[in-house]
Design a protein around this motif. Structure first.
Motif, PDB file in Angstrom:
ATOM      1  N   GLU A   4       0.811  -1.215   0.000  1.00 23.57           N
ATOM      2  CA  GLU A   4       0.000   0.000   0.000  1.00 23.57           C
ATOM      3  C   GLU A   4       0.845   1.267   0.000  1.00 23.57           C
ATOM      4  O   GLU A   4       0.325   2.360   0.234  1.00 23.57           O
ATOM      5  CB  GLU A   4      -0.942   0.000   1.196  1.00 23.57           C
ATOM      6  N   SER A   5       2.150   1.127  -0.205  1.00 21.77           N
ATOM      7  CA  SER A   5       3.111   2.236  -0.280  1.00 21.77           C
ATOM      8  C   SER A   5       3.434   2.862   1.077  1.00 21.77           C
ATOM      9  O   SER A   5       4.056   3.920   1.143  1.00 21.77           O
ATOM     10  CB  SER A   5       2.650   3.322  -1.261  1.00 21.77           C
ATOM     11  N   VAL A   6       3.035   2.223   2.157  1.00 23.62           N
ATOM     12  CA  VAL A   6       3.237   2.751   3.503  1.00 23.62           C
ATOM     13  C   VAL A   6       4.534   2.204   4.097  1.00 23.62           C
ATOM     14  O   VAL A   6       4.811   1.002   4.008  1.00 23.62           O
ATOM     15  CB  VAL A   6       2.058   2.401   4.422  1.00 23.62           C
ATOM     16  N   CYS A   7       5.317   3.069   4.711  1.00 24.23           N
ATOM     17  CA  CYS A   7       6.532   2.638   5.422  1.00 24.23           C
ATOM     18  C   CYS A   7       6.095   2.015   6.744  1.00 24.23           C
ATOM     19  O   CYS A   7       6.056   2.679   7.785  1.00 24.23           O
ATOM     20  CB  CYS A   7       7.457   3.826   5.658  1.00 24.23           C
ATOM     21  N   ILE A   8       5.776   0.733   6.687  1.00 24.90           N
ATOM     22  CA  ILE A   8       5.189   0.075   7.844  1.00 24.90           C
ATOM     23  C   ILE A   8       6.227  -0.653   8.689  1.00 24.90           C
ATOM     24  O   ILE A   8       6.000  -0.937   9.862  1.00 24.90           O
ATOM     25  CB  ILE A   8       4.088  -0.909   7.380  1.00 24.90           C
ATOM     26  N   THR A   9       7.395  -0.969   8.109  1.00 20.91           N
ATOM     27  CA  THR A   9       8.430  -1.696   8.852  1.00 20.91           C
ATOM     28  C   THR A   9       9.481  -0.746   9.412  1.00 20.91           C
ATOM     29  O   THR A   9       9.659  -0.643  10.609  1.00 20.91           O
ATOM     30  CB  THR A   9       9.099  -2.751   7.944  1.00 20.91           C
ATOM     31  N   ASP A  10      10.178  -0.061   8.541  1.00 19.13           N
ATOM     32  CA  ASP A  10      11.206   0.901   8.948  1.00 19.13           C
ATOM     33  C   ASP A  10      10.806   2.296   8.491  1.00 19.13           C
ATOM     34  O   ASP A  10      10.151   2.459   7.452  1.00 19.13           O
ATOM     35  CB  ASP A  10      12.564   0.556   8.331  1.00 19.13           C
TER      36      ASP A  10
ATOM     37  N   THR B  86       7.742  11.277   6.023  1.00 14.49           N
ATOM     38  CA  THR B  86       8.388  10.043   6.455  1.00 14.49           C
ATOM     39  C   THR B  86       8.818   9.269   5.213  1.00 14.49           C
ATOM     40  O   THR B  86       8.065   9.159   4.246  1.00 14.49           O
ATOM     41  CB  THR B  86       7.412   9.185   7.282  1.00 14.49           C
ATOM     42  N   ILE B  87      10.042   8.736   5.233  1.00 16.78           N
ATOM     43  CA  ILE B  87      10.536   7.989   4.080  1.00 16.78           C
ATOM     44  C   ILE B  87      11.120   6.663   4.538  1.00 16.78           C
ATOM     45  O   ILE B  87      11.402   6.454   5.722  1.00 16.78           O
ATOM     46  CB  ILE B  87      11.588   8.773   3.272  1.00 16.78           C
ATOM     47  N   CYS B  88      11.310   5.753   3.583  1.00 15.27           N
ATOM     48  CA  CYS B  88      11.942   4.466   3.840  1.00 15.27           C
ATOM     49  C   CYS B  88      12.507   3.958   2.530  1.00 15.27           C
ATOM     50  O   CYS B  88      12.449   4.638   1.498  1.00 15.27           O
ATOM     51  CB  CYS B  88      10.960   3.471   4.461  1.00 15.27           C
TER      52      CYS B  88
ATOM     53  N   SER C  46      11.756  10.705  -7.108  1.00 13.87           N
ATOM     54  CA  SER C  46      10.977  10.582  -5.880  1.00 13.87           C
ATOM     55  C   SER C  46      11.736   9.667  -4.936  1.00 13.87           C
ATOM     56  O   SER C  46      12.544   8.823  -5.363  1.00 13.87           O
ATOM     57  CB  SER C  46       9.587  10.022  -6.180  1.00 13.87           C
ATOM     58  N   PHE C  47      11.504   9.830  -3.645  1.00 12.50           N
ATOM     59  CA  PHE C  47      12.193   9.002  -2.666  1.00 12.50           C
ATOM     60  C   PHE C  47      11.883   7.529  -2.923  1.00 12.50           C
ATOM     61  O   PHE C  47      10.745   7.156  -3.186  1.00 12.50           O
ATOM     62  CB  PHE C  47      11.799   9.404  -1.248  1.00 12.50           C
ATOM     63  N   ASN C  48      12.911   6.716  -2.852  1.00 15.03           N
ATOM     64  CA  ASN C  48      12.853   5.258  -3.006  1.00 15.03           C
ATOM     65  C   ASN C  48      12.731   4.810  -4.459  1.00 15.03           C
ATOM     66  O   ASN C  48      12.562   3.623  -4.720  1.00 15.03           O
ATOM     67  CB  ASN C  48      11.726   4.639  -2.172  1.00 15.03           C
ATOM     68  N   TRP C  49      12.792   5.730  -5.439  1.00 10.67           N
ATOM     69  CA  TRP C  49      12.832   5.276  -6.827  1.00 10.67           C
ATOM     70  C   TRP C  49      14.206   4.678  -7.101  1.00 10.67           C
ATOM     71  O   TRP C  49      15.231   5.230  -6.717  1.00 10.67           O
ATOM     72  CB  TRP C  49      12.571   6.405  -7.810  1.00 10.67           C
TER      73      TRP C  49
ATOM     74  N   LEU D  60       6.198   6.033  -2.197  1.00 11.64           N
ATOM     75  CA  LEU D  60       5.925   6.165  -0.770  1.00 11.64           C
ATOM     76  C   LEU D  60       4.636   6.948  -0.545  1.00 11.64           C
ATOM     77  O   LEU D  60       4.333   7.895  -1.273  1.00 11.64           O
ATOM     78  CB  LEU D  60       7.093   6.871  -0.075  1.00 11.64           C
ATOM     79  N   ALA D  61       3.894   6.548   0.471  1.00  9.20           N
ATOM     80  CA  ALA D  61       2.629   7.201   0.795  1.00  9.20           C
ATOM     81  C   ALA D  61       2.863   8.527   1.511  1.00  9.20           C
ATOM     82  O   ALA D  61       3.918   8.775   2.097  1.00  9.20           O
ATOM     83  CB  ALA D  61       1.781   6.279   1.673  1.00  9.20           C
TER      84      ALA D  61
END
Length: 453
Positions: free
Chosen positions: A198-204, A217-219, A289-292, A303-304
């Motif tokens: 879902e594009s959410v930084c759910i772990t880190d 927030t980014i991951c 974009s971040f994480n590309w 990222l969401a």
């Protein structure tokens, strides 16, 4: 007569003391090195030469006899018989392409830094590094410009849930000595867990607290990226910036970072425009974009909850036009993927590999390029706005299956706005469903080559 001789001797000793203890008179010029404007900094693994690498303790703490002396220009120096030892905000680049600050070799050692290369007036290029132990009882504090914050050399164990650091901004600190209004983060190395489907930084996660501008927030993978953080002038409102990594349960053991933290004085020509999270000063370059990343796969990398501006400096004397083109990729990755385009025909649903159909397509994830147009400025299509872009092709025309170069000449400094919603497939109008609302690959974000001309 004896009294006069004693007075003469005392005066002579006093003059000698002044001569031996006076500070060097030097014109300090803020260095605007090309490396400061680059969007990725390469740091090589170099020997430490036995010097400590714990610069979180300001070096003047090691010598309590040394008292700060403030000059009229606002530049702080520490004097003690051997002259000026520290000149804030004079950046330098070592032979290994690391970014440091110019100072006396003795001060560099006291600071906990490592001399690498030389500067003017016999000073050395001092490289400052903080390595976290990720122990909350030993949270590090950075007060020195151009300091690298590195992850633990032993890696992140499963018992570590977070890792943080504080950057203290205060013009009264001898190692700063003048007002700071921005801090730039260069992500030399940045690898933590990927977002979920879902594009959410759910772990880190990586989070910033204390900045006055919006910082998402980014991951994931963010090597080569950067951020500008706005703060009140540190001469009137000392500020503590908090940077923190938070870790969840993850079988992937690779979590590593190396972040160059640079302080930008309020009177610097290198300040980014207000509310610009990213700022590109070169005429050409790449914005992502971040994480590309150019990797094989169909997993969600966008990222969401992203909501920030990307700005570009316009060089004097050049035509005021900014043009962007999707990057060339070597893998199956998409260089532009921000929600699928919804067809004007309800039975068709959403379409893959095309640009937006209508101005209302781009309401989940989108990139705003104010006043944008395709190269050649083709006729305006009905119900098209030349600012919001989404879909899987960058094109100002509706439903096109190819990307093209898009330009804008609306206003300077040029600014793009990037926004994403909080998920990929849970909203009423989902982001990633293909024809007949069949879920497909997640969004990837964007990679664009730009030319500021």
């Amino acid at each position: 007569m004896l009294t006069n001789k004693i007075l003469e001797s005392s005066l002579l000793l006093f003059i000698c003391f002044l001569r031996s203890g006076r500070a060097d008179t030097a014109i300090v010029v803020e260095v605007s090195d090309d490396d400061e404007s680059k969007d990725s900094v390469v740091v090589e693994d170099v020997p430490q030469y036995g010097y400590p690498t714990t610069p979180w303790l300001p070096y003047y703490f090691f010598s309590p006899m040394m008292q700060p002396q403030y000059s009229a220009s606002g530049i702080t120096s520490l004097s003690r018989n051997w002259g000026t030892v520290f000149v804030p905000f004079t950046s330098c680049t070592s032979p290994n392409k690391e970014t440091g600050i110019c100072e006396e070799s003795g001060a560099c050692i006291r600071l906990g830094g490592r001399a690498s290369g030389s500067c003017a007036n016999g000073r050395v290029c001092c490289i400052n590094i903080v390595t976290n132990t990720c122990d909350e009882t030993d949270r590090k504090v950075i007060t020195v410009d151009n300091t690298y914050w590195q992850s633990p050399t032993t890696g992140i164990t499963s018992f570590v849930s977070s890792c943080g650091i504080t950057v203290k901004l205060d013009a009264k600190l001898p190692e700063q000595g003048k007002a700071v209004c921005q801090v730039r983060l260069n992500f030399v190395l940045f690898t933590i867990a990927q977002p979920d489907a879902e594009s959410v930084c759910i772990t880190d996660t990586f989070d910033v607290a204390g900045a006055s501008n919006r910082v998402p927030t980014i991951c994931g993978d963010n090597e080569g990226q950067h951020m500008y953080l706005n703060v009140p002038s540190s001469s009137t409102s000392p500020t503590d910036l908090q940077f923190s990594f938070n870790f969840g349960t993850n079988s992937n053991p690779v979590r590593a970072w190396n972040i160059l933290i640079s302080m930008i004085p309020c009177d610097s020509a290198n300040l980014a425009p207000m509310d610009c999270l990213q700022y590109f000063t070169g005429r050409t370059g790449t914005v992502k974009s971040f994480n590309w990343r150019d990797v094989t796969g169909t997993a969600t990398r966008q990222l969401a909850n992203q909501d920030y501006s990307i700005c570009f400096r316009t060089a004097p004397g050049f035509a005021k036009t900014l043009c962007v083109t999707p990057c060339t990729v070597t893998s199956t990755q998409k260089p532009f993927s921000l929600s699928l385009a919804r067809s004007v025909q309800p039975q068709v649903g959403q379409r893959i590999d095309v640009s937006q159909f209508l101005s209302t397509n781009c309401n989940n994830d989108f990139l705003v390029i104010p006043g944008a147009y395709n190269t050649g400025n083709p006729p305006i299509e009905t119900d098209m706005t030349f600012d919001r872009f989404c879909g899987e092709r960058l094109n100002a025309l509706p439903g096109k299956g190819v990307s093209t170069t898009v330009c804008t000449a609306t206003a300077t400094p040029f600014r793009l706005l990037y926004r994403t919603n909080s998920d990929e497939t849970l909203t009423a109008t989902i982001d990633t469903a293909g024809p007949n609302a069949v879920p497909i690959a997640g969004n990837r974000g964007f990679c664009l080559n730009f030319r500021n001309q």
